[in-house]
Enzyme design. Structure first.
Site, PDB file in Angstrom:
ATOM      1  N   PHE A 141       0.850  -1.196   0.000  1.00 39.11           N
ATOM      2  CA  PHE A 141       0.000   0.000   0.000  1.00 39.11           C
ATOM      3  C   PHE A 141       0.883   1.243   0.000  1.00 39.11           C
ATOM      4  CE2 PHE A 141      -2.564   3.412   1.805  1.00 39.11           C
ATOM      5  CZ  PHE A 141      -3.669   3.333   0.977  1.00 39.11           C
ATOM      6  N   ASP A 226       9.133   2.726   1.693  1.00 37.52           N
ATOM      7  CA  ASP A 226       7.936   3.427   2.166  1.00 37.52           C
ATOM      8  C   ASP A 226       7.806   3.125   3.664  1.00 37.52           C
ATOM      9  OD1 ASP A 226       5.437   4.221   2.964  1.00 37.52           O
ATOM     10  OD2 ASP A 226       4.399   3.477   1.175  1.00 37.52           O
ATOM     11  N   LYS A 255       2.265   9.573   8.519  1.00 41.84           N
ATOM     12  CA  LYS A 255       1.553   9.079   9.695  1.00 41.84           C
ATOM     13  C   LYS A 255       2.100   9.642  11.015  1.00 41.84           C
ATOM     14  CE  LYS A 255      -1.146   5.367   7.818  1.00 41.84           C
ATOM     15  NZ  LYS A 255      -0.779   4.836   6.513  1.00 41.84           N
TER      16      LYS A 255
END
Ligand code: PLP
Length: 406
Positions: A141, A226, A255
């Site tokens: 993702f 990532d 995040k």
């Protein structure tokens, strides 16, 4: 006319918001540390952390203080001008990592979009306009823009939006032979989450990341990590690459970076950054003083031995509770992940029911996450205390009992 004081209910969601989410039936209105309260005053233990975002819990006093101070000083000035909080935060990230250059964006998607554009631009500038292939992984993702969602490894999320960016190949995660089979000199980048988050909380093996590093070096491709979900302390190291001892060429963070304030960053080297020039890429909000000030304070707290060393002790407590619950109900086939990114895979009889457990948990007063239909996911505050873990797990156990026996 609507005012700030109008009463709102969950039913309003279905009337006014795009139907892309299926939020819980209650509306949280307040948070403190690892506890959250809803409109009815019901209290929840937070094991979800806003999906691995609120790494210092809710309304951490130091973050609130910075937000207030910077909020009374300067919010936004645009990238026509630079600003002090952005320069300070960039320096902190550079001092603590492999990176020599940083750019700030506002979301994980944008940081990855920047990374993928830079990797393509670097290859076409330094090597060849035909060096465009990106290798990525099943179940990965990377965000929701058309480029990032196409690099992500779940076609159902990228289908239906018209022509996709081309020359992106997916192979199984943790399978070095599969990468070797598609890697060539037309490859500009290999993009990987050191710990797959949304895809099921699966950590890369050290040999896999080491092998990717070697393949990238052989074929002059960039290795992009990532770390939007697994970075900023969640693995127990500041970034997961440090745990593996494998250094990427580009790393993305978001995040937890702002502890709940929207901000993301892309980190790289001087050499790679040098192909970009004024106008190559940009963002209106990216690197705004308010976001960078809050992230700077979050960084100073997270990047300390107290917080980072605490992560693995807290993980052990999570795992201990999950093992007990798992044994009692034959619920979990595997407990995995790293640090405070904990995944618990449901056994065959409970496959596909992760959302049932999530809703039952909320009912019992604890917020948890799933990662796909078969995996329960826990991504709490990195500074959650033991009492909150014990209490949240008591509530989770009672929710499990209800689902299993009901
Ligand atoms: C959440 C996530 C993203 C996307 O971040 P947004 O802020 O939602 O755009 C990208 N990569 C990973 C690994 C993520 O977990």
């Amino acid at each position: 006319m609507a005012t700030q004081q109008d009463a709102v209910t969950r039913a309003n969601f279905d009337e006014v918001i795009l139907p892309i989410y299926a939020p819980a039936e209650f509306i949280p209105v307040k948070g403190k540390g690892s506890r959250v309260w809803d409109q009815q005053g019901k209290e929840y233990v937070d094991f979800a952390g806003g999906i691995a975002v609120t790494a210092l819990g809710h309304c951490h006093p130091a973050l609130v203080e910075t937000l207030k101070t910077q909020g009374e000083t300067l919010w936004h000035i645009s990238n026509v001008f630079t600003n002090e909080p952005a320069l300070r935060l960039a320096r902190k990230l550079i001092d603590a990592t492999f990176a020599e250059r940083v750019v700030f964006m506002n979301s994980g998607t944008e940081a990855n979009e920047t990374a993928f554009k830079l990797a393509r631009f670097y290859a076409s500038t330094r090597h060849s306009p035909y060096k465009t292939k990106i290798i990525a992984f099943h179940n990965a993702f990377h965000g929701r823009s058309l480029f990032t969602v196409t690099v992500g490894g779940q076609p159902k999320y990228s289908d239906g939006f018209g022509p996709k960016p081309a020359d992106i190949i997916h192979v199984p995660f943790n399978d070095l032979h599969a990468v070797k089979a598609v890697m060539d000199d037309h490859t500009c980048a290999v993009v990987v989450e050191p710990i797959q988050g949304e895809g099921g909380v699966t950590a890369a093996t050290p040999e896999f990341l080491q092998g990717l590093r070697e393949l990238c070096d052989q074929h002059k491709a960039l290795l992009v990590f990532d770390e939007v979900q697994c970075g900023m302390g969640r693995s127990g190291d500041l970034f997961a690459y440090m745990h593996y001892g494998v250094t990427p060429d580009i790393l993305t963070s978001a995040k937890a970076l702002g502890g709940g304030f929207p901000i993301s960053a892309m980190l790289t080297t001087n050499e790679i950054a040098s192909v970009f020039h004024a106008g190559s890429h940009g963002s209106t909000y990216g690197g705004n003083p308010l976001a960078c000030a809050v992230a700077g304070t979050a960084f100073d707290i997270i990047n300390t031995p107290e917080v980072l060393n605490g992560v693995n002790a807290k993980r052990q407590l999570f795992v201990k509770h999950l093992q007990q619950i798992g044994e009692k109900y034959q619920l979990f086939s595997e407990i995995r992940g790293m640090g405070l990114l904990v995944g618990a895979e449901l056994t065959a009889p409970f496959k596909g029911r992760a959302r049932d457990f999530l809703y039952a948990a909320a009912e019992a007063g604890v917020m948890v996450l799933n990662a796909g239909p078969d995996v329960m996911r826990f991504a709490p505050s990195l500074v959650i205390d033991e009492q909150d873990i014990d209490e949240g797990m008591r509530r989770f156990a009672s929710a499990v009992e209800k689902v299993v026996n009901g």
